[in-house]
Design an enzyme around this catalytic site. Structure first.
Site, PDB file in Angstrom:
ATOM      1  N   CYS A  24       0.841  -1.193   0.000  1.00  0.00           N
ATOM      2  CA  CYS A  24       0.000   0.000   0.000  1.00  0.00           C
ATOM      3  C   CYS A  24       0.881   1.249   0.000  1.00  0.00           C
ATOM      4  O   CYS A  24       1.917   1.285   0.661  1.00  0.00           O
ATOM      5  CB  CYS A  24      -0.947   0.112   1.190  1.00  0.00           C
ATOM      6  SG  CYS A  24      -2.108  -1.250   1.306  1.00  0.00           S
ATOM      7  N   ARG A  60       3.880  -0.207  -4.800  1.00  0.00           N
ATOM      8  CA  ARG A  60       3.649  -0.733  -3.451  1.00  0.00           C
ATOM      9  C   ARG A  60       2.344  -1.522  -3.332  1.00  0.00           C
ATOM     10  O   ARG A  60       2.071  -2.141  -2.313  1.00  0.00           O
ATOM     11  CB  ARG A  60       3.621   0.416  -2.438  1.00  0.00           C
ATOM     12  CG  ARG A  60       4.880   1.236  -2.396  1.00  0.00           C
ATOM     13  CD  ARG A  60       4.759   2.327  -1.370  1.00  0.00           C
ATOM     14  NE  ARG A  60       4.591   1.779  -0.045  1.00  0.00           N
ATOM     15  CZ  ARG A  60       5.588   1.401   0.743  1.00  0.00           C
ATOM     16  NH1 ARG A  60       6.828   1.531   0.338  1.00  0.00           N
ATOM     17  NH2 ARG A  60       5.360   0.902   1.934  1.00  0.00           N
ATOM     18  N   TRP A  94      -2.792  -2.735  -1.627  1.00  0.00           N
ATOM     19  CA  TRP A  94      -2.535  -4.165  -1.793  1.00  0.00           C
ATOM     20  C   TRP A  94      -3.357  -4.819  -0.688  1.00  0.00           C
ATOM     21  O   TRP A  94      -3.066  -4.680   0.490  1.00  0.00           O
ATOM     22  CB  TRP A  94      -1.046  -4.457  -1.617  1.00  0.00           C
ATOM     23  CG  TRP A  94      -0.677  -5.876  -1.908  1.00  0.00           C
ATOM     24  CD1 TRP A  94      -0.327  -6.399  -3.125  1.00  0.00           C
ATOM     25  CD2 TRP A  94      -0.597  -6.956  -0.978  1.00  0.00           C
ATOM     26  NE1 TRP A  94      -0.041  -7.729  -3.001  1.00  0.00           N
ATOM     27  CE2 TRP A  94      -0.203  -8.107  -1.701  1.00  0.00           C
ATOM     28  CE3 TRP A  94      -0.826  -7.080   0.395  1.00  0.00           C
ATOM     29  CZ2 TRP A  94      -0.024  -9.349  -1.098  1.00  0.00           C
ATOM     30  CZ3 TRP A  94      -0.662  -8.326   0.993  1.00  0.00           C
ATOM     31  CH2 TRP A  94      -0.265  -9.445   0.248  1.00  0.00           C
ATOM     32  N   ASN A 119      -1.679   2.242   5.650  1.00  0.00           N
ATOM     33  CA  ASN A 119      -0.830   1.169   5.119  1.00  0.00           C
ATOM     34  C   ASN A 119      -0.428   0.312   6.309  1.00  0.00           C
ATOM     35  O   ASN A 119       0.260   0.793   7.205  1.00  0.00           O
ATOM     36  CB  ASN A 119       0.403   1.790   4.445  1.00  0.00           C
ATOM     37  CG  ASN A 119       1.482   0.761   4.139  1.00  0.00           C
ATOM     38  OD1 ASN A 119       1.189  -0.417   3.967  1.00  0.00           O
ATOM     39  ND2 ASN A 119       2.718   1.202   4.062  1.00  0.00           N
ATOM     40  N   GLY A 120      -0.863  -0.939   6.322  1.00  0.00           N
ATOM     41  CA  GLY A 120      -0.511  -1.817   7.440  1.00  0.00           C
ATOM     42  C   GLY A 120      -1.666  -2.725   7.795  1.00  0.00           C
ATOM     43  O   GLY A 120      -2.584  -2.924   6.992  1.00  0.00           O
ATOM     44  N   GLU A 173      17.101 -17.660  -8.641  1.00  0.00           N
ATOM     45  CA  GLU A 173      16.701 -16.295  -8.957  1.00  0.00           C
ATOM     46  C   GLU A 173      16.102 -16.219 -10.368  1.00  0.00           C
ATOM     47  O   GLU A 173      15.097 -15.539 -10.596  1.00  0.00           O
ATOM     48  CB  GLU A 173      17.919 -15.363  -8.800  1.00  0.00           C
ATOM     49  CG  GLU A 173      17.740 -13.928  -9.236  1.00  0.00           C
ATOM     50  CD  GLU A 173      16.657 -13.173  -8.475  1.00  0.00           C
ATOM     51  OE1 GLU A 173      16.107 -13.691  -7.498  1.00  0.00           O
ATOM     52  OE2 GLU A 173      16.339 -12.049  -8.908  1.00  0.00           O
ATOM     53  N   LYS A 220      12.335 -14.936 -11.182  1.00  0.00           N
ATOM     54  CA  LYS A 220      12.050 -13.828 -12.116  1.00  0.00           C
ATOM     55  C   LYS A 220      11.001 -14.250 -13.126  1.00  0.00           C
ATOM     56  O   LYS A 220      10.076 -13.509 -13.432  1.00  0.00           O
ATOM     57  CB  LYS A 220      13.306 -13.407 -12.890  1.00  0.00           C
ATOM     58  CG  LYS A 220      14.341 -12.532 -12.264  1.00  0.00           C
ATOM     59  CD  LYS A 220      13.924 -11.188 -11.799  1.00  0.00           C
ATOM     60  CE  LYS A 220      13.240 -11.230 -10.464  1.00  0.00           C
ATOM     61  NZ  LYS A 220      14.041 -10.947  -9.304  1.00  0.00           N
ATOM     62  N   GLU A 259       7.404 -14.809 -11.416  1.00  0.00           N
ATOM     63  CA  GLU A 259       6.686 -13.654 -10.863  1.00  0.00           C
ATOM     64  C   GLU A 259       6.190 -12.684 -11.930  1.00  0.00           C
ATOM     65  O   GLU A 259       5.189 -12.017 -11.730  1.00  0.00           O
ATOM     66  CB  GLU A 259       7.490 -12.934  -9.783  1.00  0.00           C
ATOM     67  CG  GLU A 259       8.600 -12.057 -10.261  1.00  0.00           C
ATOM     68  CD  GLU A 259       9.286 -11.296  -9.119  1.00  0.00           C
ATOM     69  OE1 GLU A 259       8.612 -10.842  -8.193  1.00  0.00           O
ATOM     70  OE2 GLU A 259      10.523 -11.164  -9.184  1.00  0.00           O
ATOM     71  N   HIS A 264      17.739 -36.826  -8.552  1.00  0.00           N
ATOM     72  CA  HIS A 264      17.017 -37.268  -7.343  1.00  0.00           C
ATOM     73  C   HIS A 264      15.530 -36.960  -7.445  1.00  0.00           C
ATOM     74  O   HIS A 264      14.827 -36.922  -6.450  1.00  0.00           O
ATOM     75  CB  HIS A 264      17.623 -36.605  -6.103  1.00  0.00           C
ATOM     76  CG  HIS A 264      19.058 -36.971  -5.906  1.00  0.00           C
ATOM     77  ND1 HIS A 264      19.468 -38.214  -5.484  1.00  0.00           N
ATOM     78  CD2 HIS A 264      20.196 -36.263  -6.138  1.00  0.00           C
ATOM     79  CE1 HIS A 264      20.786 -38.255  -5.445  1.00  0.00           C
ATOM     80  NE2 HIS A 264      21.246 -37.085  -5.834  1.00  0.00           N
ATOM     81  N   LYS A 274       5.828  -4.181  -4.270  1.00  0.00           N
ATOM     82  CA  LYS A 274       7.283  -4.035  -4.161  1.00  0.00           C
ATOM     83  C   LYS A 274       7.780  -4.197  -2.728  1.00  0.00           C
ATOM     84  O   LYS A 274       8.759  -4.893  -2.497  1.00  0.00           O
ATOM     85  CB  LYS A 274       7.675  -2.659  -4.709  1.00  0.00           C
ATOM     86  CG  LYS A 274       9.162  -2.405  -4.766  1.00  0.00           C
ATOM     87  CD  LYS A 274       9.815  -3.195  -5.877  1.00  0.00           C
ATOM     88  CE  LYS A 274      11.316  -2.984  -5.930  1.00  0.00           C
ATOM     89  NZ  LYS A 274      11.958  -4.078  -6.687  1.00  0.00           N
TER      90      LYS A 274
HETATM   91  O1  M6R Z   1      12.772  -5.259  -0.294  1.00  0.00           O
HETATM   92  P1  M6R Z   1      13.267  -6.649  -0.054  1.00  0.00           P
HETATM   93  O2  M6R Z   1      14.566  -6.898  -0.730  1.00  0.00           O
HETATM   94  O3  M6R Z   1      13.336  -7.003   1.391  1.00  0.00           O
HETATM   95  O4  M6R Z   1      12.190  -7.579  -0.732  1.00  0.00           O
HETATM   96  C1  M6R Z   1      12.262  -8.960  -0.634  1.00  0.00           C
HETATM   97  C2  M6R Z   1      11.339  -9.624  -1.611  1.00  0.00           C
HETATM   98  O5  M6R Z   1      10.019  -9.268  -1.378  1.00  0.00           O
HETATM   99  C3  M6R Z   1      11.699  -9.279  -3.057  1.00  0.00           C
HETATM  100  O6  M6R Z   1      13.020  -9.585  -3.350  1.00  0.00           O
HETATM  101  C4  M6R Z   1      10.773 -10.037  -4.030  1.00  0.00           C
HETATM  102  O7  M6R Z   1      11.026 -11.410  -3.962  1.00  0.00           O
HETATM  103  C5  M6R Z   1      10.952  -9.524  -5.450  1.00  0.00           C
HETATM  104  N1  M6R Z   1       9.672  -9.273  -6.046  1.00  0.00           N
HETATM  105  C6  M6R Z   1      11.663 -10.466  -6.344  1.00  0.00           C
HETATM  106  O8  M6R Z   1      11.826  -9.973  -7.628  1.00  0.00           O
END
Ligand code: M6R
Length: 614
Positions: free
Chosen positions: A2, A27, A74, A100-101, A487, A491, A494, A510, A609
């Site tokens: 948010c 956000r 969000w 926000n929270g 990673e 990517k 997501e 395995h 984010k």
């Molecule tokens: O702000 P942060 O690095 O703590 O965020 C951690 C994760 O939420 C963040 O890396 C998330 O996995 C990304 N969307 C990945 O691309």
């Protein structure tokens, strides 16, 4: 999650709040809303959807007024729909709030307020909070600021809120616990936002509220800060912001993600600028220098993080153990905090976070501090909660990362962690002078090697076109490149919503090898340094089961070229630095596949984010 924005001053609030919400949309973006005060009444518009949808919806109300608050959401409590969107009115219609929270004990408060005759339109915890504030105002006969302070002492949870009272039209009251809140201070005007991006073109002066602080922002007056717990006075620390407008705009790229991928050579350079003095054999990091004994005497380093930052932590485990010979454990922050971990004052905890606001990482830090560990932060956002909560730290200096998919945060985190490991290795005396110099010199070449890796973009686009309709993908790597495989898979899933799994290449046999057939694309990191021959054997195993092989190889590699369906080259470097290069083609691949599938690259569904809720 948010984003909140507010304005009180002499300009029209509508365009400022709307633009601010667009900048904070990373956000959360499942609904949005705005409330404006035109001197007479509050005009409110809110809707499911994005800020663009809100702009349309707001055509139905008067957009006049020099006071406004807005929200991009969000969803936590209540599905994303018009009614659950913020702002929320109190029952009298005189108070309005953005939040926000999460208010964890909202059900109990709601029941109590219901008994007292309050009714609720939405399913949100926020509507409960604004009515609690109203109830306090009435029963205690106090002004807005005091009512907010009393009410917040009754709630459990996290919040960054802004509250406006029609009866006090020259002020906005804000408060913070757990979620970020910045106040921009202009000449005769104030801005409120979850981060400074909504007001950066108006002022460079900002106050970041600390947890359990609130502020009464009154026109023509200095802002007054108070402690929520006991209403005592707190003193604002005004920071001069370094951010500029260019950094938070797309700069000609179609998406922030692509811009941020291409920013990596510069971002990595900014990360080591002033720290890495290769020709003098020096790494300067005040946070390490001042706490060297703690690191050198540590029993072990525990790294906590989430998502991509956790993957950077996994790379760091290899780096710290390999180079500095310090034992490392890497934990998901969310698991760490709930499993009664053994932590002592001989442990050093490194928390990695781009945003510096991730709730689970913050909670893990607090737990480690309680148990006496020394806590070091690796954050990108200057002044963020994690940066403030840690005992010491090092910023990544990547510049604002706006695309939800983390890219330059990953490579700059690895850069900082590499500098740290090298510095500790030198101090421990486990590195020969020549090896140390070799690393320092090679690290300086990484930005130009990343640029070289980016030159494969056209080839990667062609490969993306071949695999864009896949439903599953595997990512394999070994050693330093195992976390890169994880990673790469994250990517892809997501932003393109294709199911993807990362595995250590040797684990294939395995179980996952059962998945391989002619429809399965397998992305393999097979650089020359790092278990090369073993990875080649793994590639052969995939090939004999007809899997499609897309290999990331070292420039000039011929062996894998003969086996793979596609190869993407990256320049040669030291093994521990390969993740900084091998991750680049995987970022570009995910990006192009997502674009080809018409996905919203910068704002993938269900995500935000900064994950400021558990
Ligand atoms: O702000 P942060 O690095 O703590 O965020 C951690 C994760 O939420 C963040 O890396 C998330 O996995 C990304 N969307 C990945 O691309």
């Amino acid at each position: 999650m948010c984003g909140i924005v507010g304005y009180i001053g002499y300009r029209e609030a509508f365009p400022i709040v709307i633009k601010g919400l667009q900048r904070l949309e990373y956000r959360g973006y499942d609904s949005a809303g705005i409330a404006l005060f035109d001197g007479n009444q509050i005009n409110l518009a809110k809707t499911k959807g994005k800020v663009e949808d809100l702009k349309n919806k707001a055509k139905e109300i008067s957009q006049k007024g020099t006071i406004g608050i807005g929200h991009t959401r969000w969803a936590t409590h209540g599905v994303p729909n018009d009614v659950n969107s913020h702002p929320h009115y109190s029952n009298s219609g005189e108070l309005v709030i953005i939040h926000n929270g999460i208010i964890e004990n909202y059900e109990a408060i709601k029941q109590e307020l219901t008994k007292r005759g309050y009714t609720f339109q939405s399913d949100t915890d926020t509507e409960v909070l604004i009515n609690l504030i109203e109830e306090v105002q009435k029963t205690e006969n106090v002004k807005l600021g005091k009512a907010v302070q009393i009410a917040l002492n009754q709630v459990v949870g996290a919040y960054a809120i802004a509250v406006f009272d029609k009866k006090k039209p020259d002020e906005i009251v804000v408060a913070k616990l757990g979620s970020p809140l910045a106040i921009g201070i202009g000449e005769g005007e104030f801005f409120i936002a979850s981060d400074a991006s909504p007001f950066i073109e108006f002022t460079n002066n900002a106050v970041y509220l600390e947890d359990e602080e609130m502020a009464i922002i009154r026109l023509g007056k200095e802002i007054k800060l108070r402690k929520i717990k006991d209403d005592s006075v707190a003193y604002p620390r005004i920071l001069e912001l370094q951010m500029n407008l260019e950094e938070i705009e797309k700069g000609g790229y179609d998406h922030f993600m692509l811009k941020e991928i291409y920013e990596q050579p510069r971002a990595i350079k900014d990360t080591y600028r002033g720290r890495l003095l290769a020709n003098q054999g020096i790494i300067r990091m005040a946070g390490i220098d001042l706490n060297m004994e703690k690191f050198l005497n540590a029993n072990r380093i525990i790294i906590v993080a989430c998502g991509t930052s956790w993957h950077a932590g996994l790379v760091a485990e290899y780096i710290f153990e390999d180079l500095a010979r310090i034992p490392v454990e890497v934990e998901y922050a969310s698991e760490f905090r709930y499993r009664n971990p053994v932590i002592t004052d001989k442990d050093v905890l490194i928390a990695i976070s781009q945003s510096g606001e991730t709730a689970d990482t913050l909670a893990a830090i607090k737990l480690a501090k309680e148990k006496g560990a020394f806590v070091f932060g690796v954050c990108n956002v200057v002044g963020s909660s994690i940066a403030r909560e840690t005992d010491a730290g090092a910023y990544t200096h990547a510049g604002p990362e706006i695309g939800v998919a983390s890219t330059k945060a990953f490579t700059t985190q690895i850069t900082v962690l590499t500098l740290m490991a090298l510095k500790l290795a030198k101090a421990k005396g486990v590195f020969s002078e020549s090896r140390y110099h070799e690393y320092l010199t090679e690290l300086e070449t990484i930005p130009s090697k990343v640029e070289k890796a980016l030159e494969s973009n056209t080839l990667i686009e062609i490969i993306a076109d071949v695999y864009k309709d896949s439903t599953n993908c595997l990512y394999l790597g070994r050693g330093y490149n195992f976390p890169v495989a994880l990673e790469g898979a994250l990517k892809l899933k997501e932003i393109s919503y294709i199911h993807a799994e990362g595995y250590p290449a040797a684990e294939m046999k395995h179980g996952p090898i059962a998945l391989i057939d002619e429809h399965m694309p397998v992305f393999v990191i097979a650089t020359k340094k790092g278990h090369y021959e073993k990875v080649v054997s793994n590639i052969q195993e995939i090939k004999s089961r007809k899997g499609k092989i897309i290999a990331i190889v070292t420039e000039g590699d011929e062996q894998v070229r003969d086996l793979a369906d596609h190869v993407i080259e990256v320049p040669e470097t030291l093994e521990s630095l390969t993740p900084l290069l091998t991750t680049i083609p995987l970022q570009l691949l995910s990006y192009h596949i997502a674009v080809m599938r018409n996905c919203n690259v910068d704002q993938p569904r269900n995500l935000a984010k900064s994950v400021t809720v558990e």
